[in-house]
Design a protein around this motif. Structure first.
Motif, PDB file in Angstrom:
ATOM      1  N   THR A  43     -61.001  13.288 -80.440  1.00  0.00           N
ATOM      2  CA  THR A  43     -62.084  12.885 -81.341  1.00  0.00           C
ATOM      3  C   THR A  43     -62.607  11.486 -81.025  1.00  0.00           C
ATOM      4  OG1 THR A  43     -60.653  11.884 -83.023  1.00  0.00           O
ATOM      5  CG2 THR A  43     -61.079  14.261 -83.211  1.00  0.00           C
ATOM      6  N   LEU A  44     -61.936  10.794 -80.104  1.00  0.00           N
ATOM      7  CA  LEU A  44     -62.304   9.412 -79.788  1.00  0.00           C
ATOM      8  C   LEU A  44     -62.949   9.332 -78.408  1.00  0.00           C
ATOM      9  CD1 LEU A  44     -58.987   7.793 -81.045  1.00  0.00           C
ATOM     10  CD2 LEU A  44     -61.212   7.681 -82.171  1.00  0.00           C
ATOM     11  N   PRO A  45     -63.909   8.406 -78.239  1.00  0.00           N
ATOM     12  CA  PRO A  45     -64.540   8.244 -76.926  1.00  0.00           C
ATOM     13  C   PRO A  45     -63.529   7.695 -75.906  1.00  0.00           C
ATOM     14  CG  PRO A  45     -65.491   6.721 -78.537  1.00  0.00           C
ATOM     15  CD  PRO A  45     -64.480   7.539 -79.244  1.00  0.00           C
ATOM     16  N   PRO A  46     -63.288   8.423 -74.815  1.00  0.00           N
ATOM     17  CA  PRO A  46     -62.228   8.036 -73.883  1.00  0.00           C
ATOM     18  C   PRO A  46     -62.366   6.623 -73.312  1.00  0.00           C
ATOM     19  CG  PRO A  46     -63.105  10.196 -73.322  1.00  0.00           C
ATOM     20  CD  PRO A  46     -63.957   9.649 -74.409  1.00  0.00           C
ATOM     21  N   SER A  48     -63.957   3.970 -74.470  1.00  0.00           N
ATOM     22  CA  SER A  48     -63.735   2.962 -75.512  1.00  0.00           C
ATOM     23  C   SER A  48     -62.272   2.925 -75.937  1.00  0.00           C
ATOM     24  CB  SER A  48     -64.609   3.245 -76.727  1.00  0.00           C
ATOM     25  OG  SER A  48     -65.972   3.148 -76.396  1.00  0.00           O
ATOM     26  N   LEU A  49     -61.634   4.105 -75.997  1.00  0.00           N
ATOM     27  CA  LEU A  49     -60.225   4.170 -76.368  1.00  0.00           C
ATOM     28  C   LEU A  49     -59.358   3.485 -75.322  1.00  0.00           C
ATOM     29  CD1 LEU A  49     -57.977   5.110 -78.232  1.00  0.00           C
ATOM     30  CD2 LEU A  49     -58.062   7.338 -77.078  1.00  0.00           C
ATOM     31  N   LEU A  50     -59.648   3.722 -74.059  1.00  0.00           N
ATOM     32  CA  LEU A  50     -58.897   3.051 -72.995  1.00  0.00           C
ATOM     33  C   LEU A  50     -59.083   1.541 -73.075  1.00  0.00           C
ATOM     34  CD1 LEU A  50     -59.503   5.470 -70.001  1.00  0.00           C
ATOM     35  CD2 LEU A  50     -57.442   5.230 -71.387  1.00  0.00           C
ATOM     36  N   GLY A  51     -60.303   1.101 -73.365  1.00  0.00           N
ATOM     37  CA  GLY A  51     -60.560  -0.329 -73.529  1.00  0.00           C
ATOM     38  C   GLY A  51     -59.778  -0.904 -74.695  1.00  0.00           C
ATOM     39  N   TYR A  52     -59.701  -0.163 -75.782  1.00  0.00           N
ATOM     40  CA  TYR A  52     -58.937  -0.617 -76.950  1.00  0.00           C
ATOM     41  C   TYR A  52     -57.464  -0.766 -76.578  1.00  0.00           C
ATOM     42  CZ  TYR A  52     -56.713  -0.651 -81.517  1.00  0.00           C
ATOM     43  OH  TYR A  52     -55.940  -0.987 -82.597  1.00  0.00           O
ATOM     44  N   PRO A  99     -66.653  12.576 -76.865  1.00  0.00           N
ATOM     45  CA  PRO A  99     -67.507  11.676 -77.645  1.00  0.00           C
ATOM     46  C   PRO A  99     -67.811  10.403 -76.856  1.00  0.00           C
ATOM     47  CG  PRO A  99     -65.430  12.134 -78.817  1.00  0.00           C
ATOM     48  CD  PRO A  99     -65.346  12.754 -77.469  1.00  0.00           C
ATOM     49  N   SER A 100     -68.889   9.757 -77.215  1.00  0.00           N
ATOM     50  CA  SER A 100     -69.219   8.469 -76.594  1.00  0.00           C
ATOM     51  C   SER A 100     -69.459   7.468 -77.712  1.00  0.00           C
ATOM     52  CB  SER A 100     -70.452   8.602 -75.699  1.00  0.00           C
ATOM     53  OG  SER A 100     -71.563   9.025 -76.469  1.00  0.00           O
ATOM     54  N   GLY A 101     -69.553   6.208 -77.323  1.00  0.00           N
ATOM     55  CA  GLY A 101     -69.807   5.167 -78.313  1.00  0.00           C
ATOM     56  C   GLY A 101     -68.608   4.270 -78.516  1.00  0.00           C
ATOM     57  N   VAL A 102     -68.576   3.651 -79.673  1.00  0.00           N
ATOM     58  CA  VAL A 102     -67.543   2.681 -80.009  1.00  0.00           C
ATOM     59  C   VAL A 102     -66.355   3.424 -80.629  1.00  0.00           C
ATOM     60  CG1 VAL A 102     -67.037   0.638 -81.411  1.00  0.00           C
ATOM     61  CG2 VAL A 102     -69.297   0.928 -80.392  1.00  0.00           C
ATOM     62  N   VAL A 103     -65.168   2.985 -80.268  1.00  0.00           N
ATOM     63  CA  VAL A 103     -63.960   3.605 -80.795  1.00  0.00           C
ATOM     64  C   VAL A 103     -63.761   3.230 -82.266  1.00  0.00           C
ATOM     65  CG1 VAL A 103     -62.330   1.777 -80.174  1.00  0.00           C
ATOM     66  CG2 VAL A 103     -61.546   4.127 -80.237  1.00  0.00           C
ATOM     67  N   ASP A 104     -63.308   4.167 -83.058  1.00  0.00           N
ATOM     68  CA  ASP A 104     -62.942   3.912 -84.445  1.00  0.00           C
ATOM     69  C   ASP A 104     -61.551   3.273 -84.415  1.00  0.00           C
ATOM     70  OD1 ASP A 104     -61.811   4.109 -87.019  1.00  0.00           O
ATOM     71  OD2 ASP A 104     -62.866   5.980 -87.458  1.00  0.00           O
ATOM     72  N   GLU A 105     -61.472   1.976 -84.734  1.00  0.00           N
ATOM     73  CA  GLU A 105     -60.198   1.261 -84.620  1.00  0.00           C
ATOM     74  C   GLU A 105     -59.129   1.830 -85.548  1.00  0.00           C
ATOM     75  OE1 GLU A 105     -59.959  -2.971 -84.275  1.00  0.00           O
ATOM     76  OE2 GLU A 105     -61.987  -3.075 -83.428  1.00  0.00           O
ATOM     77  N   GLY A 106     -59.513   2.340 -86.677  1.00  0.00           N
ATOM     78  CA  GLY A 106     -58.547   2.950 -87.581  1.00  0.00           C
ATOM     79  C   GLY A 106     -57.878   4.159 -86.939  1.00  0.00           C
ATOM     80  N   LYS A 107     -58.690   5.003 -86.305  1.00  0.00           N
ATOM     81  CA  LYS A 107     -58.129   6.177 -85.618  1.00  0.00           C
ATOM     82  C   LYS A 107     -57.316   5.757 -84.396  1.00  0.00           C
ATOM     83  CE  LYS A 107     -61.477   9.707 -86.958  1.00  0.00           C
ATOM     84  NZ  LYS A 107     -62.468  10.677 -86.448  1.00  0.00           N
ATOM     85  N   ALA A 108     -57.767   4.724 -83.699  1.00  0.00           N
ATOM     86  CA  ALA A 108     -57.032   4.250 -82.523  1.00  0.00           C
ATOM     87  C   ALA A 108     -55.664   3.694 -82.935  1.00  0.00           C
ATOM     88  CB  ALA A 108     -57.842   3.189 -81.784  1.00  0.00           C
TER      89      ALA A 108
END
Length: 133
Positions: A43-46, A48-52, A99-108
């Motif tokens: 559900t998270l943009p890959p 952005s998630l990797l960057g997080y 998905p693309s865009g900014v990662v949801d930090e709560g989900k991350a």
């Protein structure tokens, strides 16, 4: 249900049964955990998630350098490495669309907390066996 440590310490004729029961319980728990991790990761943009996750690694590094200890609020490098490897496998094993865009930090953060659950003593033994260590 007895844990793996109790089963390993057991002796007598029912030791093998206890080991099998503990092993099966851990496997079931890890399979459920893996399913949750995979579902959440998809559900998270890959990118952005990797960057997080990389950002968390750098935060941990900075905190440990400033505080002169390895205990901080950011997850340890081993956990982040596990997360990166697992997420690579999830992304490689799915055709998308992602998905693309900014990662949801709560989900991350929730995702990293699920990875942390794999790091307890009993699960680490099972994971080590699974990855041939």
């Amino acid at each position: 249900m007895e844990g793996l440590g109790d089963a390993l310490a057991a002796s007598g004729p029912d030791r093998q049964e206890k080991l099998e029961a503990a092993s099966n319980a851990l496997r079931d728990e890890l399979e459920q955990l893996g399913t949750k991790i995979t579902a959440l990761a998809l559900t998270l943009p890959p990118a952005s998630l990797l960057g997080y996750i990389w950002g968390q690694a750098f935060i941990k590094r900075i905190q440990s350098g400033l505080n002169n200890d390895d205990e901080g609020k950011s997850p340890g490098f081993e956990l982040l490495q596990l997360a990166l490897e697992y997420l690579h496998a999830v992304s490689s094993g799915n055709n998308g669309p992602f998905p693309s865009g900014v990662v949801d930090e709560g989900k991350a953060k929730e995702l990293l907390s699920l990875f942390e659950r794999t790091q307890n003593e009993d699960d680490a033994v099972l994971l080590g066996q699974q990855f041939g260590q």
